[in-house]
Motif scaffolding. Structure first.
Motif, PDB file in Angstrom:
ATOM      1  N   ALA A 310       0.851  -1.212   0.000  1.00  0.00           N
ATOM      2  CA  ALA A 310       0.000   0.000   0.000  1.00  0.00           C
ATOM      3  C   ALA A 310       0.875   1.247   0.000  1.00  0.00           C
ATOM      4  N   ARG A 311       1.970   1.184   0.755  1.00  0.00           N
ATOM      5  CA  ARG A 311       2.863   2.354   0.823  1.00  0.00           C
ATOM      6  C   ARG A 311       3.598   2.574  -0.509  1.00  0.00           C
ATOM      7  N   LEU A 312       3.734   1.527  -1.279  1.00  0.00           N
ATOM      8  CA  LEU A 312       4.520   1.614  -2.526  1.00  0.00           C
ATOM      9  C   LEU A 312       3.656   1.974  -3.737  1.00  0.00           C
ATOM     10  N   ALA A 313       2.337   2.090  -3.536  1.00  0.00           N
ATOM     11  CA  ALA A 313       1.422   2.367  -4.661  1.00  0.00           C
ATOM     12  C   ALA A 313       1.881   3.553  -5.528  1.00  0.00           C
ATOM     13  N   PRO A 314       2.374   4.670  -4.904  1.00  0.00           N
ATOM     14  CA  PRO A 314       2.786   5.820  -5.753  1.00  0.00           C
ATOM     15  C   PRO A 314       3.905   5.485  -6.735  1.00  0.00           C
ATOM     16  N   MET A 315       4.595   4.357  -6.485  1.00  0.00           N
ATOM     17  CA  MET A 315       5.732   4.018  -7.360  1.00  0.00           C
ATOM     18  C   MET A 315       5.287   3.524  -8.737  1.00  0.00           C
ATOM     19  N   TYR A 316       3.965   3.235  -8.891  1.00  0.00           N
ATOM     20  CA  TYR A 316       3.512   2.655 -10.161  1.00  0.00           C
ATOM     21  C   TYR A 316       2.867   3.702 -11.059  1.00  0.00           C
ATOM     22  N   ALA A 317       3.206   4.978 -10.804  1.00  0.00           N
ATOM     23  CA  ALA A 317       2.758   6.063 -11.700  1.00  0.00           C
ATOM     24  C   ALA A 317       3.955   6.450 -12.556  1.00  0.00           C
ATOM     25  N   GLU A 318       3.712   6.544 -13.864  1.00  0.00           N
ATOM     26  CA  GLU A 318       4.813   6.887 -14.759  1.00  0.00           C
ATOM     27  C   GLU A 318       5.418   8.240 -14.356  1.00  0.00           C
ATOM     28  N   THR A 319       6.728   8.311 -14.405  1.00  0.00           N
ATOM     29  CA  THR A 319       7.435   9.569 -14.142  1.00  0.00           C
ATOM     30  C   THR A 319       8.003  10.088 -15.468  1.00  0.00           C
ATOM     31  N   ALA A 320       8.706  11.218 -15.383  1.00  0.00           N
ATOM     32  CA  ALA A 320       9.197  11.911 -16.591  1.00  0.00           C
ATOM     33  C   ALA A 320       9.870  10.953 -17.569  1.00  0.00           C
ATOM     34  N   GLY A 321       9.420  11.022 -18.827  1.00  0.00           N
ATOM     35  CA  GLY A 321      10.067  10.255 -19.892  1.00  0.00           C
ATOM     36  C   GLY A 321       9.518   8.850 -20.066  1.00  0.00           C
ATOM     37  N   MET A 322       8.695   8.396 -19.081  1.00  0.00           N
ATOM     38  CA  MET A 322       8.158   7.031 -19.200  1.00  0.00           C
ATOM     39  C   MET A 322       6.950   7.026 -20.122  1.00  0.00           C
ATOM     40  N   THR A 323       6.753   5.894 -20.815  1.00  0.00           N
ATOM     41  CA  THR A 323       5.621   5.744 -21.731  1.00  0.00           C
ATOM     42  C   THR A 323       4.336   5.610 -20.918  1.00  0.00           C
ATOM     43  N   PRO A 324       3.325   6.450 -21.195  1.00  0.00           N
ATOM     44  CA  PRO A 324       2.053   6.310 -20.467  1.00  0.00           C
ATOM     45  C   PRO A 324       1.537   4.872 -20.612  1.00  0.00           C
ATOM     46  N   GLY A 325       1.171   4.244 -19.503  1.00  0.00           N
ATOM     47  CA  GLY A 325       0.629   2.892 -19.539  1.00  0.00           C
ATOM     48  C   GLY A 325       1.671   1.786 -19.455  1.00  0.00           C
ATOM     49  N   VAL A 326       2.943   2.165 -19.297  1.00  0.00           N
ATOM     50  CA  VAL A 326       3.976   1.101 -19.287  1.00  0.00           C
ATOM     51  C   VAL A 326       3.822   0.192 -18.072  1.00  0.00           C
ATOM     52  N   PHE A 327       3.424   0.737 -16.943  1.00  0.00           N
ATOM     53  CA  PHE A 327       3.217  -0.115 -15.771  1.00  0.00           C
ATOM     54  C   PHE A 327       2.051  -1.076 -16.022  1.00  0.00           C
ATOM     55  N   GLU A 328       0.963  -0.558 -16.611  1.00  0.00           N
ATOM     56  CA  GLU A 328      -0.175  -1.448 -16.920  1.00  0.00           C
ATOM     57  C   GLU A 328       0.284  -2.570 -17.841  1.00  0.00           C
ATOM     58  N   ALA A 329       1.146  -2.228 -18.794  1.00  0.00           N
ATOM     59  CA  ALA A 329       1.611  -3.244 -19.752  1.00  0.00           C
ATOM     60  C   ALA A 329       2.440  -4.306 -19.041  1.00  0.00           C
ATOM     61  N   VAL A 330       3.290  -3.873 -18.099  1.00  0.00           N
ATOM     62  CA  VAL A 330       4.104  -4.844 -17.350  1.00  0.00           C
ATOM     63  C   VAL A 330       3.210  -5.722 -16.495  1.00  0.00           C
ATOM     64  N   PHE A 331       2.254  -5.098 -15.787  1.00  0.00           N
ATOM     65  CA  PHE A 331       1.347  -5.883 -14.932  1.00  0.00           C
ATOM     66  C   PHE A 331       0.507  -6.853 -15.763  1.00  0.00           C
ATOM     67  N   ALA A 332       0.142  -6.435 -16.984  1.00  0.00           N
ATOM     68  CA  ALA A 332      -0.659  -7.333 -17.847  1.00  0.00           C
ATOM     69  C   ALA A 332       0.155  -8.570 -18.214  1.00  0.00           C
ATOM     70  N   GLU A 333       1.434  -8.372 -18.504  1.00  0.00           N
ATOM     71  CA  GLU A 333       2.299  -9.519 -18.826  1.00  0.00           C
ATOM     72  C   GLU A 333       2.413 -10.459 -17.623  1.00  0.00           C
ATOM     73  N   LEU A 334       2.568  -9.866 -16.434  1.00  0.00           N
ATOM     74  CA  LEU A 334       2.701 -10.690 -15.226  1.00  0.00           C
ATOM     75  C   LEU A 334       1.400 -11.413 -14.909  1.00  0.00           C
ATOM     76  N   ASP A 335       0.265 -10.710 -15.068  1.00  0.00           N
ATOM     77  CA  ASP A 335      -1.041 -11.353 -14.813  1.00  0.00           C
ATOM     78  C   ASP A 335      -1.234 -12.539 -15.754  1.00  0.00           C
ATOM     79  N   ALA A 336      -0.806 -12.353 -17.012  1.00  0.00           N
ATOM     80  CA  ALA A 336      -0.968 -13.444 -18.000  1.00  0.00           C
ATOM     81  C   ALA A 336      -0.164 -14.664 -17.576  1.00  0.00           C
ATOM     82  N   MET A 337       1.022 -14.437 -16.976  1.00  0.00           N
ATOM     83  CA  MET A 337       1.860 -15.575 -16.532  1.00  0.00           C
ATOM     84  C   MET A 337       1.193 -16.315 -15.372  1.00  0.00           C
ATOM     85  N   ARG A 338       0.393 -15.570 -14.581  1.00  0.00           N
ATOM     86  CA  ARG A 338      -0.150 -16.148 -13.355  1.00  0.00           C
ATOM     87  C   ARG A 338      -1.504 -16.806 -13.568  1.00  0.00           C
ATOM     88  N   GLN A 339      -2.011 -16.759 -14.840  1.00  0.00           N
ATOM     89  CA  GLN A 339      -3.329 -17.384 -15.156  1.00  0.00           C
ATOM     90  C   GLN A 339      -3.260 -18.907 -14.980  1.00  0.00           C
TER      91      GLN A 339
END
Ligand code: X3X
Length: 339
Positions: A310-339
């Motif tokens: 819960a304390r680390l939640a702010p870390m998953y917001a894109e910062t300067a220079g990052m592609t919008p949605g890159v965290f969602e894309a990483v989490f989607a790949e991980l979720d797919a592995m865990r199916q």
């Protein structure tokens, strides 16, 4: 049999033996005068698996190239390391930097999403993610900054909180100075977890813990045993597993392209092989390393993972220079592995 048939048979035998010789000999067969010396720098202790893997890979490359490619390994930051090591690569030195992907984040900001806290449940999730098109695109972008990434798959274990007193919750970290490597990703992670992150190079870390300059550090069991961290008095390990410690192998793209192709193939093959072998050794040895640490008085504590997440939640917001949605894309790949 007339002489033409004899010659024909001999010719077939000769061609066949030349082909066999070529297939059998996996060492390089390019210009014998070519020679390249590369200096490989990392911060790990010679007793750590990652250091041993680098030495073994360098030895195998030297043998398979008949000495044409000589990689001299320098552990424990004897040469420029961390950010300075990556800068040597970018500047075009005959140099290989072995650092975690957060140090590539300065050049490819999306790499920070690959190395964000509390992402992985296993080594395999990470090494599967690095093979996705998402990460391959990040690797391609690194080349635009002059960095050829040979592999991202060296692993040195999940990093936990190592302190003099037990840490189980964010409140236990309150006011505590915890040493971290000097990238924003580590600093922000430990600050969000509740600590006061104190960036120090590894070479200053153990004395800082021993002298009370910092209240502890974070690192894996392999870091702990390889550096005898327990001798500093920091014998409590909070099993936060907040970051999976991994390293990539980086060389300047122009230096890389200047190496004859079949030497390049050998270099890439051996670094990839070394990563797979080294990770398997870590997996096989973890239980024994934990037992050895316990024999030195180290105590392991489960932590309130949900509270830290819960304390680390702010870390998953894109910062300067990052592609919008890159965290969602990483989490989607991980979720797919865990199916
Ligand atoms: O860039 C590679 C890692 O981030 C280095 O992590 P650090 O400085 O905590 O060192 C890990 C130890 O295992 C070194 O012996």
């Amino acid at each position: 049999m007339n002489k033409f048939k004899v010659f024909g048979v001999l010719a077939v035998v000769l061609v066949f033996s030349l082909v066999l010789a070529g297939c059998g000999d996996r060492t390089a067969t390019v210009d014998d005068d070519y020679k390249l010396v590369l200096r490989l720098s990392h911060v790990f202790n010679p007793a750590e698996q990652l250091s041993k893997s680098m030495d073994l890979v360098a030895e195998r490359i030297y043998e398979r190239t008949n000495g044409a490619i000589e990689i001299q390994t320098f552990p424990q930051a004897q040469l420029p390391a961390y950010k300075e090591g990556v800068e040597q690569v970018v500047r075009g030195a005959n140099f290989i930097s072995v650092e975690d992907p957060s140090f590539i984040g300065d050049y490819v900001p999306d790499m920070k999403a690959l190395y964000a806290p509390m992402m992985y449940e296993s080594f395999e999730e990470y090494t599967t993610l690095t093979q996705t098109d998402l990460v391959k695109d990040m690797i391609a972008r690194a080349e635009e900054s002059g960095i050829k990434i040979l592999t991202l798959d060296y692993i040195y274990g999940f990093r936990n909180i190592i302190t003099r007193e037990p840490v189980r919750t964010p409140a236990d970290l309150s006011g505590k100075q915890i040493r971290v490597p000097g990238t924003d990703l580590y600093i922000n992670t430990l600050n969000n977890m509740g600590a006061i992150a104190n960036p120090l190079p590894w070479g200053e870390t153990l004395s800082a813990v021993q002298q009370g300059v910092v209240d502890g550090l974070e690192g894996s069991e392999f870091t702990n045993i390889g550096n005898r961290v327990y001798e500093t008095g920091a014998t409590h390990v909070g099993l936060s597993r907040h970051i999976l410690g991994t390293c990539g192998v980086y060389i300047n793209i122009d230096v890389w392209n200047g190496i004859p192709e079949n030497y390049r193939n050998i270099i890439e093959e051996e670094f990839l092989k070394g990563a797979v072998e080294g990770t398997q050794i870590l997996s096989d040895n973890h239980a024994a390393v934990v037992a050895e640490l316990e024999s030195h008085g180290v105590q392991f504590h489960e932590v309130d993972g949900a509270a830290f997440r819960a304390r680390l939640a702010p870390m998953y917001a894109e910062t300067a220079g990052m592609t919008p949605g890159v965290f969602e894309a990483v989490f989607a790949e991980l979720d797919a592995m865990r199916q």
